[in-house]
Design an enzyme around this catalytic site. Structure first.
Site, short mmCIF file in Angstrom:
data_model
loop_
_atom_site.label_atom_id
_atom_site.label_comp_id
_atom_site.label_asym_id
_atom_site.label_seq_id
_atom_site.Cartn_x
_atom_site.Cartn_y
_atom_site.Cartn_z
NE ARG A 17 -1.27 2.51 2.83
CZ ARG A 17 -0.72 3.62 3.33
NH1 ARG A 17 -0.57 4.69 2.55
NH2 ARG A 17 -0.28 3.68 4.57
CG ASP A 18 3.12 4.45 2.99
OD1 ASP A 18 3.49 5.22 2.09
OD2 ASP A 18 3.00 4.82 4.16
CG HIS A 206 2.89 4.79 9.13
ND1 HIS A 206 2.45 3.79 8.30
CD2 HIS A 206 3.29 5.79 8.30
CE1 HIS A 206 2.59 4.15 7.04
NE2 HIS A 206 3.09 5.37 7.01
CG HIS A 208 7.12 7.83 5.85
ND1 HIS A 208 7.13 7.36 4.56
CD2 HIS A 208 5.87 7.61 6.32
CE1 HIS A 208 5.93 6.89 4.26
NE2 HIS A 208 5.14 7.03 5.31
CB CYS A 239 1.75 10.77 1.61
SG CYS A 239 0.21 11.61 1.22
CG ASN A 248 6.39 3.36 4.75
OD1 ASN A 248 5.98 3.43 3.61
ND2 ASN A 248 5.63 3.62 5.78
N1 COA Z 1 -13.00 4.59 -4.24
C1 COA Z 1 -13.24 4.79 -5.57
N2 COA Z 1 -13.75 5.91 -6.07
C2 COA Z 1 -14.05 6.90 -5.20
C3 COA Z 1 -13.85 6.77 -3.83
C4 COA Z 1 -13.29 5.56 -3.35
N3 COA Z 1 -13.04 5.37 -2.05
N4 COA Z 1 -14.25 7.88 -3.23
C5 COA Z 1 -14.71 8.70 -4.19
N5 COA Z 1 -14.60 8.11 -5.38
C6 COA Z 1 -14.97 8.64 -6.70
C7 COA Z 1 -16.39 9.15 -6.72
O1 COA Z 1 -17.27 8.10 -7.00
C8 COA Z 1 -16.33 10.16 -7.82
O2 COA Z 1 -16.30 9.51 -9.07
P1 COA Z 1 -16.85 10.19 -10.43
O3 COA Z 1 -15.98 11.38 -10.68
O4 COA Z 1 -16.68 9.11 -11.44
O5 COA Z 1 -18.27 10.55 -10.10
C9 COA Z 1 -14.98 10.81 -7.63
O6 COA Z 1 -14.19 9.81 -6.96
C10 COA Z 1 -15.02 12.07 -6.79
O7 COA Z 1 -15.69 11.78 -5.57
P2 COA Z 1 -15.62 12.77 -4.33
O8 COA Z 1 -16.34 12.15 -3.17
O9 COA Z 1 -16.03 14.15 -4.75
O10 COA Z 1 -14.08 12.70 -4.00
P3 COA Z 1 -12.99 13.87 -3.98
O11 COA Z 1 -12.57 14.18 -5.36
O12 COA Z 1 -13.44 14.96 -3.10
O13 COA Z 1 -11.78 13.07 -3.27
C11 COA Z 1 -11.16 11.25 -1.84
C12 COA Z 1 -11.92 12.55 -1.96
C13 COA Z 1 -11.04 10.95 -0.35
C14 COA Z 1 -11.92 10.16 -2.54
C15 COA Z 1 -9.73 11.39 -2.51
O14 COA Z 1 -9.13 12.57 -2.07
C16 COA Z 1 -8.85 10.23 -2.15
O15 COA Z 1 -9.09 9.13 -2.61
N6 COA Z 1 -7.79 10.45 -1.35
C17 COA Z 1 -6.90 9.39 -0.92
C18 COA Z 1 -5.48 9.80 -1.11
C19 COA Z 1 -4.54 8.72 -0.62
O16 COA Z 1 -4.77 7.54 -0.76
N7 COA Z 1 -3.42 9.16 -0.02
C20 COA Z 1 -2.39 8.28 0.46
C21 COA Z 1 -2.77 7.43 1.59
S1 COA Z 1 -2.97 8.29 3.11
ZN ZN Z 2 3.09 6.44 5.25
#
Ligand code: COA
Ligand code: ZN
Length: 310
Positions: A17-18, A206, A208, A239, A248
């Site tokens: 994952r990370d 956790h 890094h 990240c 990490n």
């Molecule tokens: N899995 C898959 N798709 C997702 C989702 C999820 N968990 N959450 C939202 N989506 C999709 C929505 O369905 C939507 O799709 P569409 O454009 O086809 O309609 C789109 O993403 C936007 O949804 P929204 O709720 O408005 O999300 P956002 O753009 O505000 O982003 C997160 C919010 C949380 C989904 C996004 O910032 C994210 O995934 N962040 C994680 C980052 C990460 O993993 N960082 C490292 C680990 S800490």
């Molecule tokens: Zn991390």
């Protein structure tokens, strides 16, 4: 001072994952599955096997569903999925994750950069996940020791988030040093405070290695009573939404330190080193971990001839 190093240090492997989330090169689903299956054979009890986040945010892990369906479940191993919101929780449960790792940053700015929402919105989502799922939950406080945008993080805020997570019904807690800003004195202080609210068996650290303090921070946390640590094979990781993020702490470097100090981990270091040596071909570049390059202390070198004649 005599310290006791007899208690087991539990390593949760997070490279799938990370580690992979920040890689530019696409790693095939079958290769991710092979990596996780290889890790399952090394003696880990916990592996963070992927995330269920927006595929636009982290394209490298967009195949989380297929990965979770494809892995061989080793008995006794908990396969964890990182989740940011309700949609992620639903996808992870459908894919067969054993535990969800819900992540929010202590820093509002980093949470907005990473999760595109306020901390309050993250917490509302987590409350909903607690309500609708019946699965083991872990809450991560990211940027718990410093934020690349805001700098210092108020320790009272970290403790207060930990307490909110526990009150919501999350059993496990992770304190994450997202961009390697922690130092050992700070770690000892924060871990001691958090252990007033969370049993050691439920707390994960956790770290890094961004500024080279990773293993020093592990020891400080262990000395303060922490027993669970995240680490990534080869020292992969970071990240993508935190400027300057890097790997990490490296799992085999950590396990080697524990082996040399007599801290039990239950992990097969030889297998781990062999697996780590497959990483450069998988990700297309050298990896930061040091042990796989240097070899263990016990790998002695032949004495050169000229030395024999002296
Ligand atoms: N899995 C898959 N798709 C997702 C989702 C999820 N968990 N959450 C939202 N989506 C999709 C929505 O369905 C939507 O799709 P569409 O454009 O086809 O309609 C789109 O993403 C936007 O949804 P929204 O709720 O408005 O999300 P956002 O753009 O505000 O982003 C997160 C919010 C949380 C989904 C996004 O910032 C994210 O995934 N962040 C994680 C980052 C990460 O993993 N960082 C490292 C680990 S800490
Ligand atoms: Zn991390």
């Amino acid at each position: 001072m005599t310290r006791d190093y007899s208690e087991r240090l539990i390593v949760q492997e997070v490279a799938p994952r990370d580690g992979l989330q920040i890689e530019a090169k696409w790693v095939e689903t079958a290769d991710k599955i092979a990596l996780i299956d290889g890790l399952s054979a090394c003696g880990f009890t916990r592996i963070e096997a992927g995330s269920f986040v927006s595929p636009k945010a982290i394209p490298a892990l967009r195949d989380g569903d297929a990965v979770f369906h494809g892995i061989r479940r080793a008995p006794g191993v908990v396969y964890v999925a990182l989740v940011p919101n309700v949609k992620g929780a639903q996808r992870a449960v459908a894919a067969g994750a054993d535990e969800l790792n819900l992540v929010m940053s202590a820093s509002q700015t980093h949470n907005r950069a990473n999760m595109r929402m306020s901390c309050e919105a993250s917490l509302d989502g987590f409350a909903e996940i607690v309500r609708i799922t019946n699965i083991s939950l872990n809450g991560t406080v990211a940027t718990a020791f410093g934020c690349p945008f805001e700098g210092r993080i108020d320790e009272n805020r970290v403790v207060s988030i930990v307490r909110s997570y526990r009150e919501m019904g999350m059993e496990g807690i992770t304190l994450a040093d997202t961009t390697g800003m922690a130092n050992p004195r700070q770690v000892e202080r924060v871990v001691s405070r958090v252990l007033e609210h969370v049993p050691a068996a439920a707390l994960t650290l956790h770290f890094h290695n961004t500024r080279g303090l990773g293993l020093a921070n592990v020891l400080a946390a262990y000395d303060a009573g922490a027993r669970r640590f995240d680490a990534a094979l080869g020292g992969l990781g970071g990240c993508p939404f935190a400027p300057g993020a890097s790997g990490n702490i490296c799992t085999e470097d950590l396990v080697n330190m524990c082996d040399e100090m007599g801290i039990p981990t239950g992990i097969d270091l030889e297998r781990l080193i062999a697996l780590s040596r497959t990483l450069p071909a998988l990700v297309g570049h050298e990896v930061p971990g040091q042990l796989a390059k240097a070899g263990r202390n016990s790998n002695l070198h032949p004495v050169p001839d000229y030395v024999r004649t002296i």
